[in-house]
Design an enzyme around this catalytic site. Structure first.
Site, PDB file in Angstrom:
ATOM      1  N   GLU A 192      16.326   1.265  -1.537  1.00 22.84           N
ATOM      2  CA  GLU A 192      15.743   2.479  -0.941  1.00 22.84           C
ATOM      3  C   GLU A 192      15.432   2.219   0.533  1.00 22.84           C
ATOM      4  O   GLU A 192      14.503   1.486   0.858  1.00 22.84           O
ATOM      5  CB  GLU A 192      14.467   2.838  -1.715  1.00 22.84           C
ATOM      6  CG  GLU A 192      13.790   4.093  -1.214  1.00 22.84           C
ATOM      7  CD  GLU A 192      12.564   4.459  -2.050  1.00 22.84           C
ATOM      8  OE1 GLU A 192      12.593   4.279  -3.288  1.00 22.84           O
ATOM      9  OE2 GLU A 192      11.572   4.902  -1.456  1.00 22.84           O
ATOM     10  N   HIS A 222       6.340   1.165 -10.915  1.00 18.63           N
ATOM     11  CA  HIS A 222       6.295  -0.230 -10.480  1.00 18.63           C
ATOM     12  C   HIS A 222       5.620  -1.003 -11.620  1.00 18.63           C
ATOM     13  O   HIS A 222       4.742  -0.452 -12.289  1.00 18.63           O
ATOM     14  CB  HIS A 222       5.410  -0.432  -9.244  1.00 18.63           C
ATOM     15  CG  HIS A 222       5.822   0.319  -8.025  1.00 18.63           C
ATOM     16  ND1 HIS A 222       5.470   1.616  -7.797  1.00 18.63           N
ATOM     17  CD2 HIS A 222       6.528  -0.076  -6.942  1.00 18.63           C
ATOM     18  CE1 HIS A 222       5.955   2.001  -6.629  1.00 18.63           C
ATOM     19  NE2 HIS A 222       6.605   0.996  -6.081  1.00 18.63           N
ATOM     20  N   ASP A 275       1.969  -0.514 -11.660  1.00 18.08           N
ATOM     21  CA  ASP A 275       1.418   0.817 -11.999  1.00 18.08           C
ATOM     22  C   ASP A 275       1.118   0.843 -13.484  1.00 18.08           C
ATOM     23  O   ASP A 275       0.124   1.420 -13.929  1.00 18.08           O
ATOM     24  CB  ASP A 275       2.433   1.943 -11.763  1.00 18.08           C
ATOM     25  CG  ASP A 275       2.963   1.987 -10.358  1.00 18.08           C
ATOM     26  OD1 ASP A 275       2.230   1.606  -9.444  1.00 18.08           O
ATOM     27  OD2 ASP A 275       4.135   2.412 -10.184  1.00 18.08           O
ATOM     28  N   ASP A 319       4.789  11.837   2.099  1.00 16.34           N
ATOM     29  CA  ASP A 319       5.143  11.988   0.671  1.00 16.34           C
ATOM     30  C   ASP A 319       4.645  13.306   0.080  1.00 16.34           C
ATOM     31  O   ASP A 319       3.895  13.318  -0.912  1.00 16.34           O
ATOM     32  CB  ASP A 319       4.569  10.813  -0.145  1.00 16.34           C
ATOM     33  CG  ASP A 319       5.345   9.523   0.056  1.00 16.34           C
ATOM     34  OD1 ASP A 319       6.501   9.589   0.499  1.00 16.34           O
ATOM     35  OD2 ASP A 319       4.785   8.448  -0.231  1.00 16.34           O
ATOM     36  N   HIS A 345      11.779   9.270   4.185  1.00 14.28           N
ATOM     37  CA  HIS A 345      12.223   8.057   4.879  1.00 14.28           C
ATOM     38  C   HIS A 345      13.360   8.377   5.842  1.00 14.28           C
ATOM     39  O   HIS A 345      13.438   7.815   6.934  1.00 14.28           O
ATOM     40  CB  HIS A 345      12.688   7.001   3.871  1.00 14.28           C
ATOM     41  CG  HIS A 345      11.605   6.511   2.960  1.00 14.28           C
ATOM     42  ND1 HIS A 345      11.805   5.557   2.001  1.00 14.28           N
ATOM     43  CD2 HIS A 345      10.292   6.864   2.871  1.00 14.28           C
ATOM     44  CE1 HIS A 345      10.663   5.321   1.356  1.00 14.28           C
ATOM     45  NE2 HIS A 345       9.738   6.119   1.862  1.00 14.28           N
TER      46      HIS A 345
HETATM   47  C1  XLS Z   1       7.354   3.867  -0.302  1.00 17.97           C
HETATM   48  C2  XLS Z   1       8.448   4.002  -1.255  1.00 17.97           C
HETATM   49  C3  XLS Z   1       8.096   3.571  -2.659  1.00 17.97           C
HETATM   50  C4  XLS Z   1       9.347   3.371  -3.472  1.00 17.97           C
HETATM   51  C5  XLS Z   1       9.150   2.565  -4.700  1.00 17.97           C
HETATM   52  O1  XLS Z   1       7.375   4.401   0.785  1.00 17.97           O
HETATM   53  O2  XLS Z   1       8.929   5.293  -1.228  1.00 17.97           O
HETATM   54  O3  XLS Z   1       7.248   4.493  -3.247  1.00 17.97           O
HETATM   55  O4  XLS Z   1       9.939   4.580  -3.810  1.00 17.97           O
HETATM   56  O5  XLS Z   1       8.705   1.278  -4.414  1.00 17.97           O
HETATM   57 NI    NI Z   2      10.290   6.176  -2.541  1.00 15.94          NI
HETATM   58 NI    NI Z   3       8.110   6.700   0.607  1.00 22.03          NI
END
Ligand code: XLS
Ligand code: NI
Ligand code: NI
Length: 437
Positions: A233, A102, A105, A310, A272
């Site tokens: 995403e 990002h 980051d 994650d 997700h």
């Molecule tokens: C958050 C998302 C994020 C995206 C990038 O849940 O996975 O990390 O991959 O913004």
């Molecule tokens: Ni992600």
């Molecule tokens: Ni995520």
């Protein structure tokens, strides 16, 4: 120059499936040819800057635990430079080809918007040099439109056009940075694009705003000649209760409804998909069958927890099911497998980052080998083909070519009567699948 990972000197060796060395690959051999490509080209692994280098291990009950010597420095920019050096050292020692970030980051947010832009520009310059020195490439860039308090009610879907504009300006710069670094994709994850209560929300208007935002992004990419692939995403919840990009099906419907279909593919994240109540391979398949599987955020959730944990994937069977979808569509093209994953809070040592990524890479490498063998043997494919064979001839063929009607089918049924039932053989197929894993 100071090394951040002095424990690793000669990279990560290949030890083979029998190795018990946690600092050796058991399955991942980048140059091994699988089918028509090398493993490295199939998998195109990427390290996620936000988790691996910027993650702190903080949770709602306590402060960060991660020991990250690079996240120190006299100034925010000094800290950013140390972090970038650590990132390239890590990727090089681990042997991954790509990374993702990002905007925030990479470079700290300044006092003003223009200072933030200058910070990003300076860090992009340094990243470009490190990319040239190491050969490590940018899989995708994105903008963080969710951390700052100004985005509390969303970015593109914010009720305030001022915030929409801020987000647009931020994406403009993040996209330019991605282009400058030769990024192969640009990702839009909906951050806080969703809502908490309809008592204060005009959902239709918010979705129209989001569509406008995407159209502007498409226009700007054309204007600056950015040839990377645009990816959305999907995620169903967290941070908002109801995210607009709920899952692959929802995003595809949105793209169709707002005339955006040709401009976007999807970046499917395992955790997700499962939060949306689907399996990883379900959302991958849904995207792929629409020609829209662009890239993957390779992680795993915890079935006992209802949020985006994650984690690094350690389940070769799930990875094999995912790689079956990827192989069936002939690979990910410009996309790759990005480890949008972090070690647990208790794994605070920098070396834990190596253990985590090595096991994630091995899980997917093993999944690739399994999926490749399954496809070579064709048993599962043939079963599915056979299952639908009645649509390739006779009345089935007429149904699919549009030559049959309810009336002709009624007449046909009058003659033929009851169909013969055929078992779906689920358990038999599961047992065959398992024999490959
Ligand atoms: C958050 C998302 C994020 C995206 C990038 O849940 O996975 O990390 O991959 O913004
Ligand atoms: Ni992600
Ligand atoms: Ni995520």
């Amino acid at each position: 120059m100071k090394e951040f990972f002095p424990e690793i000197q000669d990279g990560i060796p290949y030890g083979g499936p029998d190795s018990k060395n946690p600092l050796a690959f058991k399955y991942y051999e980048p140059n091994r040819v699988v089918g028509k490509k090398s493993m490295g080209d199939h998998l195109r692994f990427s390290v996620a800057y936000w988790h691996t280098f910027k993650g702190t291990g903080a949770d709602p009950f306590g402060a960060g635990t991660f020991d990250r010597p690079w996240n120190r420095g006299k100034t925010p920019m000094g800290q950013a430079e140390n972090t970038l050096r650590a990132a390239f050292e890590f990727c090089q020692k681990l042997g991954v080809s790509h990374y993702c970030f990002h905007d925030l980051d990479l470079a700290p947010e300044g006092e003003t918007f223009s200072e933030s832009c200058r910070n990003l520009e300076a860090m992009v310059k340094m990243a470009k040099q490190l990319q040239d020195d190491t050969g490590i490439k940018l899989l995708w860039g994105t903008a963080n439109l969710f951390s700052h308090p100004r985005y509390a009610h969303g970015a593109a879907t914010n009720p305030d056009a001022h915030v929409f504009s801020y987000a647009a300006a931020q994406v403009k710069n993040a996209m330019a940075a991605t282009r400058e670094l030769g990024g192969e994709n640009y990702v839009f994850w909906g951050g806080r694009e969703g809502y908490e209560t309809l008592l204060n929300t005009d959902m239709k208007r918010e979705q129209e705003q989001m569509a406008r935002f995407f159209h502007m992004a498409v226009d700007y990419a054309r204007q600056i000649g950015f040839e990377g692939q645009f990816l959305i995403e999907p995620k169903p919840k967290e941070p908002t209760k109801h995210q607009y990009d709920f899952d692959a099906a929802t995003v595809l419907g949105f793209l169709g409804a707002y005339d955006l279909w040709d401009h976007f593919k999807l970046n499917i994240e395992a955790n997700h998909a499962t939060l949306a109540g689907h399996s990883f391979e379900h959302d991958l398949t849904l995207a792929s069958m629409n020609g829209k599987l662009g890239s993957i955020d390779a992680n795993a959730g915890d079935t006992l927890l209802g949020w985006d944990t994650d984690q690094f994937s350690t389940d070769p069977a799930i990875c094999a099911r995912a790689m079956l979808v990827v192989l069936a569509q002939g690979g990910l093209g410009k996309g790759g497998l990005n480890f949008d994953a972090k070690p647990r809070r208790g794994s605070f040592d920098p070396m834990d980052l190596f253990y985590a990524h090595i096991s994630g890479m091995d899980a997917f490498a093993r999944g690739l080998l399994t999926a490749h063998q399954i496809m070579e043997d064709g048993i599962l494919d043939n079963f599915i083909k056979e299952r639908y064979a009645s649509y390739s001839e006779g009345m089935g063929k007429q149904i699919m070519s549009g030559d049959a009607t309810f009336e002709t089918l009624e007449k046909w049924i009058m003659e033929k009567g009851e169909p013969v039932r055929v078992s779906g053989r689920q358990e038999m197929l599961e047992s065959i699948f398992m024999s490959y894993c």
